[in-house]
Design a protein around this motif. Sequence first.
Motif, PDB file in Angstrom:
ATOM      1  N   ARG A  43      -5.027   9.933 -10.077  1.00 26.85           N
ATOM      2  CA  ARG A  43      -5.113   8.480 -10.192  1.00 26.85           C
ATOM      3  C   ARG A  43      -6.357   7.937 -10.876  1.00 26.85           C
ATOM      4  O   ARG A  43      -6.317   6.855 -11.426  1.00 26.85           O
ATOM      5  CB  ARG A  43      -4.969   7.773  -8.827  1.00 26.85           C
ATOM      6  CG  ARG A  43      -3.831   8.238  -7.992  1.00 26.85           C
ATOM      7  CD  ARG A  43      -3.653   7.436  -6.736  1.00 26.85           C
ATOM      8  NE  ARG A  43      -4.830   7.290  -5.926  1.00 26.85           N
ATOM      9  CZ  ARG A  43      -4.768   6.929  -4.646  1.00 26.85           C
ATOM     10  NH1 ARG A  43      -3.601   6.743  -4.064  1.00 26.85           N
ATOM     11  NH2 ARG A  43      -5.882   6.770  -3.959  1.00 26.85           N
ATOM     12  N   GLN A  44      -7.494   8.623 -10.786  1.00 23.19           N
ATOM     13  CA  GLN A  44      -8.703   8.034 -11.329  1.00 23.19           C
ATOM     14  C   GLN A  44      -8.644   7.979 -12.853  1.00 23.19           C
ATOM     15  O   GLN A  44      -8.283   8.942 -13.516  1.00 23.19           O
ATOM     16  CB  GLN A  44      -9.928   8.846 -10.900  1.00 23.19           C
ATOM     17  CG  GLN A  44     -11.243   8.194 -11.275  1.00 23.19           C
ATOM     18  CD  GLN A  44     -12.430   9.080 -11.006  1.00 23.19           C
ATOM     19  OE1 GLN A  44     -12.282  10.227 -10.607  1.00 23.19           O
ATOM     20  NE2 GLN A  44     -13.616   8.572 -11.236  1.00 23.19           N
TER      21      GLN A  44
ATOM     22  N   TYR B  35      -8.096  -4.316 -10.998  1.00 22.06           N
ATOM     23  CA  TYR B  35      -6.887  -4.133 -11.779  1.00 22.06           C
ATOM     24  C   TYR B  35      -5.727  -3.818 -10.840  1.00 22.06           C
ATOM     25  O   TYR B  35      -5.901  -3.190  -9.804  1.00 22.06           O
ATOM     26  CB  TYR B  35      -7.016  -2.941 -12.731  1.00 22.06           C
ATOM     27  CG  TYR B  35      -7.903  -3.138 -13.926  1.00 22.06           C
ATOM     28  CD1 TYR B  35      -9.268  -2.858 -13.862  1.00 22.06           C
ATOM     29  CD2 TYR B  35      -7.385  -3.563 -15.142  1.00 22.06           C
ATOM     30  CE1 TYR B  35     -10.080  -3.012 -14.961  1.00 22.06           C
ATOM     31  CE2 TYR B  35      -8.190  -3.722 -16.264  1.00 22.06           C
ATOM     32  CZ  TYR B  35      -9.527  -3.437 -16.160  1.00 22.06           C
ATOM     33  OH  TYR B  35     -10.328  -3.593 -17.273  1.00 22.06           O
ATOM     34  N   GLN B  37      -2.033  -1.767 -11.030  1.00 25.83           N
ATOM     35  CA  GLN B  37      -1.330  -0.824 -11.889  1.00 25.83           C
ATOM     36  C   GLN B  37      -0.028  -0.384 -11.241  1.00 25.83           C
ATOM     37  O   GLN B  37      -0.030   0.189 -10.149  1.00 25.83           O
ATOM     38  CB  GLN B  37      -2.197   0.395 -12.201  1.00 25.83           C
ATOM     39  CG  GLN B  37      -1.566   1.322 -13.229  1.00 25.83           C
ATOM     40  CD  GLN B  37      -2.420   2.539 -13.545  1.00 25.83           C
ATOM     41  OE1 GLN B  37      -3.213   2.980 -12.734  1.00 25.83           O
ATOM     42  NE2 GLN B  37      -2.248   3.074 -14.756  1.00 25.83           N
ATOM     43  N   LEU B  88      -0.810   0.316  -7.316  1.00 20.94           N
ATOM     44  CA  LEU B  88      -2.129   0.931  -7.207  1.00 20.94           C
ATOM     45  C   LEU B  88      -3.153  -0.120  -7.641  1.00 20.94           C
ATOM     46  O   LEU B  88      -3.015  -0.720  -8.713  1.00 20.94           O
ATOM     47  CB  LEU B  88      -2.218   2.158  -8.111  1.00 20.94           C
ATOM     48  CG  LEU B  88      -3.553   2.914  -8.127  1.00 20.94           C
ATOM     49  CD1 LEU B  88      -3.800   3.598  -6.779  1.00 20.94           C
ATOM     50  CD2 LEU B  88      -3.571   3.945  -9.251  1.00 20.94           C
ATOM     51  N   LEU B  90      -6.895  -0.771  -8.693  1.00 21.24           N
ATOM     52  CA  LEU B  90      -8.061  -0.058  -9.192  1.00 21.24           C
ATOM     53  C   LEU B  90      -9.255  -1.001  -9.282  1.00 21.24           C
ATOM     54  O   LEU B  90      -9.139  -2.125  -9.754  1.00 21.24           O
ATOM     55  CB  LEU B  90      -7.786   0.507 -10.587  1.00 21.24           C
ATOM     56  CG  LEU B  90      -6.788   1.651 -10.681  1.00 21.24           C
ATOM     57  CD1 LEU B  90      -6.379   1.876 -12.132  1.00 21.24           C
ATOM     58  CD2 LEU B  90      -7.348   2.924 -10.092  1.00 21.24           C
ATOM     59  N   GLY B 108      -8.724   4.208  -6.654  1.00 21.13           N
ATOM     60  CA  GLY B 108      -7.663   3.258  -6.372  1.00 21.13           C
ATOM     61  C   GLY B 108      -7.218   3.240  -4.928  1.00 21.13           C
ATOM     62  O   GLY B 108      -7.458   4.179  -4.160  1.00 21.13           O
ATOM     63  N   THR B 109      -6.585   2.144  -4.563  1.00 20.90           N
ATOM     64  CA  THR B 109      -5.914   2.012  -3.263  1.00 20.90           C
ATOM     65  C   THR B 109      -4.428   1.860  -3.544  1.00 20.90           C
ATOM     66  O   THR B 109      -4.018   0.959  -4.285  1.00 20.90           O
ATOM     67  CB  THR B 109      -6.413   0.778  -2.489  1.00 20.90           C
ATOM     68  OG1 THR B 109      -7.771   0.966  -2.126  1.00 20.90           O
ATOM     69  CG2 THR B 109      -5.568   0.563  -1.235  1.00 20.90           C
ATOM     70  N   ARG B 110      -3.640   2.735  -2.952  1.00 26.33           N
ATOM     71  CA  ARG B 110      -2.178   2.651  -3.090  1.00 26.33           C
ATOM     72  C   ARG B 110      -1.671   1.702  -2.025  1.00 26.33           C
ATOM     73  O   ARG B 110      -1.747   1.997  -0.832  1.00 26.33           O
ATOM     74  CB  ARG B 110      -1.547   4.025  -2.911  1.00 26.33           C
ATOM     75  CG  ARG B 110      -0.040   4.032  -3.028  1.00 26.33           C
ATOM     76  CD  ARG B 110       0.429   4.017  -4.450  1.00 26.33           C
ATOM     77  NE  ARG B 110       0.007   5.176  -5.196  1.00 26.33           N
ATOM     78  CZ  ARG B 110       0.087   5.282  -6.518  1.00 26.33           C
ATOM     79  NH1 ARG B 110       0.584   4.292  -7.232  1.00 26.33           N
ATOM     80  NH2 ARG B 110      -0.320   6.366  -7.141  1.00 26.33           N
TER      81      ARG B 110
END
Lengths: 116, 114
Positions: A43-44, B35, B37, B88, B90, B108-110
Amino acid sequence: AQTVTQSQPEMSVQEAETVTLSCTYDTSESDYYLFWYKQPPSRQMILVIRQEAYKQQNATENRFSVNFQKAAKSFSLKISDSQLGDAAMYFCAYRSLNTNAGKSTFGDGTTLTVKP
Amino acid sequence: DTEVTQTPKHLVMGMTNKKSLKCEQHMGHRAMYWYKQKAKKPPELMFVYSYEKLSINESVPSRFSPECPNSSLLNLHLHALQPEDSALYLCASSPGGGKNQPQHFGDGTRLSIL
């Protein structure tokens, strides 16, 4: 407004071979910055390489290099000696000088698969 | 290891809940970004803070409320979210002064909205 186009939704390459990812953009500005980011499944978003528009010399970072054609508004990424760890989604990004905090415009991305 | 730390990594919440996403960086960066995503899509800019002041709001619904308590921290407060807000999220930071400086992204955080 600027737009960034990545015309290859998916690409694949054999391990150890070379692959080129394309990126074109549309802008009326003369000075700007261009970036390639890599986003693996973890993910990053990771910066791969950057190019200042006023520099004619193409940027290079180890196995990664760009072909920057300002007149054609093209900014392709070449990955040499591809490795399994290069598998990821790659985003091309445009960054204007004309906004205070440097807003970036991203392309839709190219998913790169590396075959062993 | 990422230099931009986001917590939590995963969040599941109902549409009536209130929760917050957190982002922290200690690189001395003065610009911070949120952001959103969706899968297989590019990040969409939501907010930009420059020197702790909100400089860009990309017409984000008011159910998302950003906050920058200090130069190292960035929060995103969530309230009454909709299922389409599942994505997600970011966080990124950049030095702020030089526009050729790349953004550094967190993991990120889902977020999943039930």
